[in-house]
Design a protein around this motif. Structure first.
Motif, PDB file in Angstrom:
ATOM      1  N   LYS A  42       0.835  -1.204   0.000  1.00 30.40           N
ATOM      2  CA  LYS A  42       0.000   0.000   0.000  1.00 30.40           C
ATOM      3  C   LYS A  42       0.866   1.250   0.000  1.00 30.40           C
ATOM      4  O   LYS A  42       0.559   2.237  -0.696  1.00 30.40           O
ATOM      5  N   LEU A  43       1.959   1.240   0.748  1.00 29.21           N
ATOM      6  CA  LEU A  43       2.875   2.382   0.745  1.00 29.21           C
ATOM      7  C   LEU A  43       3.500   2.564  -0.635  1.00 29.21           C
ATOM      8  O   LEU A  43       3.717   3.702  -1.076  1.00 29.21           O
ATOM      9  N   CYS A  44       3.780   1.457  -1.317  1.00 30.20           N
ATOM     10  CA  CYS A  44       4.291   1.551  -2.688  1.00 30.20           C
ATOM     11  C   CYS A  44       3.232   2.163  -3.604  1.00 30.20           C
ATOM     12  O   CYS A  44       3.538   3.025  -4.440  1.00 30.20           O
ATOM     13  N   GLU A  45       2.012   1.727  -3.440  1.00 31.79           N
ATOM     14  CA  GLU A  45       0.910   2.245  -4.248  1.00 31.79           C
ATOM     15  C   GLU A  45       0.723   3.747  -4.023  1.00 31.79           C
ATOM     16  O   GLU A  45       0.389   4.502  -4.949  1.00 31.79           O
ATOM     17  N   GLN A  46       0.977   4.207  -2.816  1.00 30.44           N
ATOM     18  CA  GLN A  46       0.823   5.619  -2.470  1.00 30.44           C
ATOM     19  C   GLN A  46       2.055   6.455  -2.812  1.00 30.44           C
ATOM     20  O   GLN A  46       2.075   7.663  -2.586  1.00 30.44           O
ATOM     21  N   GLY A  47       3.091   5.806  -3.339  1.00 23.43           N
ATOM     22  CA  GLY A  47       4.276   6.526  -3.750  1.00 23.43           C
ATOM     23  C   GLY A  47       5.252   6.852  -2.640  1.00 23.43           C
ATOM     24  O   GLY A  47       6.212   7.607  -2.849  1.00 23.43           O
ATOM     25  N   MET A  48       5.053   6.275  -1.453  1.00 20.76           N
ATOM     26  CA  MET A  48       5.955   6.540  -0.337  1.00 20.76           C
ATOM     27  C   MET A  48       7.168   5.624  -0.353  1.00 20.76           C
ATOM     28  O   MET A  48       8.184   5.885   0.310  1.00 20.76           O
ATOM     29  N   LEU A  49       7.060   4.542  -1.091  1.00 23.66           N
ATOM     30  CA  LEU A  49       8.092   3.516  -1.134  1.00 23.66           C
ATOM     31  C   LEU A  49       8.056   2.898  -2.523  1.00 23.66           C
ATOM     32  O   LEU A  49       7.020   2.939  -3.190  1.00 23.66           O
ATOM     33  N   SER A  50       9.160   2.358  -2.957  1.00 23.98           N
ATOM     34  CA  SER A  50       9.193   1.636  -4.226  1.00 23.98           C
ATOM     35  C   SER A  50       9.705   0.234  -3.981  1.00 23.98           C
ATOM     36  O   SER A  50      10.648   0.032  -3.202  1.00 23.98           O
ATOM     37  N   LEU A  51       9.112  -0.722  -4.642  1.00 22.96           N
ATOM     38  CA  LEU A  51       9.550  -2.104  -4.478  1.00 22.96           C
ATOM     39  C   LEU A  51      10.983  -2.311  -4.930  1.00 22.96           C
ATOM     40  O   LEU A  51      11.677  -3.196  -4.427  1.00 22.96           O
TER      41      LEU A  51
END
Length: 287
Positions: A92-101
């Motif tokens: 979810k954080l990746c989806e929100q742009g706070m983190l990248s896989l």
């Protein structure tokens, strides 16, 4: 009996309702004998189909010392099944742009998990979630120190330490640390308390409707939780949910839950609700 053998006893999705109920009835009669033969004090089981729980039963006792029976409200330590729930937050954080896989985790934090191996700068969230970071052992010790045994992405190697590392990065992004409440763990690693349990509750547990799940032990959970037992069936001390312990082990194994509640999480994965601030898209971007 191992887990895979036990799972073969469960009804297949292709069975008709009548066939499923018949197989579940057979399972209900087999479980008490299986518990006795494996020296397991108690078990709770939920079976769901088409996003609906079709069978929910408790067997045995929560504590051999007290003899309290297991029921559908008994909470268990989810152990490593806590990892997928934490992974949901990470996605979810990746989806929100706070983190990248696929961005190295050292991009997001000043903390250095290892000082003497430059490969730490290549480990990503995807590597951690897929247990391909190269970090070994599962948990460090004085005799077996933390290290990178293979290049990130090269091979699979189960790592609780990896989840601890990713949890610490996530905390740097969205959480808070209490520098006045710290302790030492394996091989002298210093860990300070965080609000990990509260973050998971507000961002995943509550939005998914998991009303009998959490990381922080409250009075209700304390009354309902099953006690750990050793391989011989002897009672062990209860685990703790201190903020310091959760800062170390929360993502890897800190969840308390019931089978019916964990089924809610699994049903969200299999048949997801529409995307919102807490629910994932049905497809996940590559980064």
């Amino acid at each position: 009996m191992n887990r895979r053998t036990f799972l073969r006893l469960l009804p297949a999705a292709s069975l008709s309702p009548t066939q499923s109920q018949s197989q579940l009835k057979d399972l209900e009669t087999q479980i008490p004998a299986l518990l006795r033969s494996t020296n397991v004090p108690g078990l709770s089981l939920a079976v769901f189909k088409n996003s609906r729980i079709i069978w929910l039963q408790g067997f045995g006792v929560t504590d051999r010392a007290s003899g309290t029976p297991v029921d559908s409200n008994t909470l268990f330590e989810a152990a490593s099944m806590s990892k997928p729930v934490f992974a949901y937050l990470v996605l979810k954080l990746c989806e929100q742009g706070m983190l990248s896989l696929d961005t190295p985790l050292t991009t997001y934090t000043n903390r250095r998990l290892l000082e003497d191996d430059p490969r730490i700068n290549r480990i990503t969230a995807r590597h951690i979630l897929s247990h391909s970071s190269g970090l070994v052992p599962d948990w460090r010790s004085s005799d077996d120190p933390l290290r990178i045994a293979s290049d990130p992405g090269e091979r699979w190697s189960y790592s609780g330490e990896g989840y601890y590392y990713l949890q610490s990065v996530v905390n740097d992004l969205i959480g808070h640390t209490d520098p006045k409440q710290c302790g030492q763990f394996e091989a002298g690693v210093k860990v300070c308390a965080t609000d990990f349990g509260e973050s998971m509750q507000s961002r995943v547990i509550t939005p998914l409707g998991m009303t009998s799940s959490g990381y922080v032990l409250n009075p209700d959970f304390a009354k309902r939780r099953a006690r750990p037992h050793d391989a011989n069936g002897n009672p062990l001390p209860y685990g703790t949910s201190r903020a310091i312990d959760l800062a170390r082990y929360g993502a890897a194994g800190g969840l308390l839950t019931t089978p019916a509640d964990y089924a809610k999480f699994l049903m969200q994965i299999i048949d997801p609700r529409p995307q919102d601030d807490h629910h994932l898209k049905t497809t996940q971007a590559s980064s």
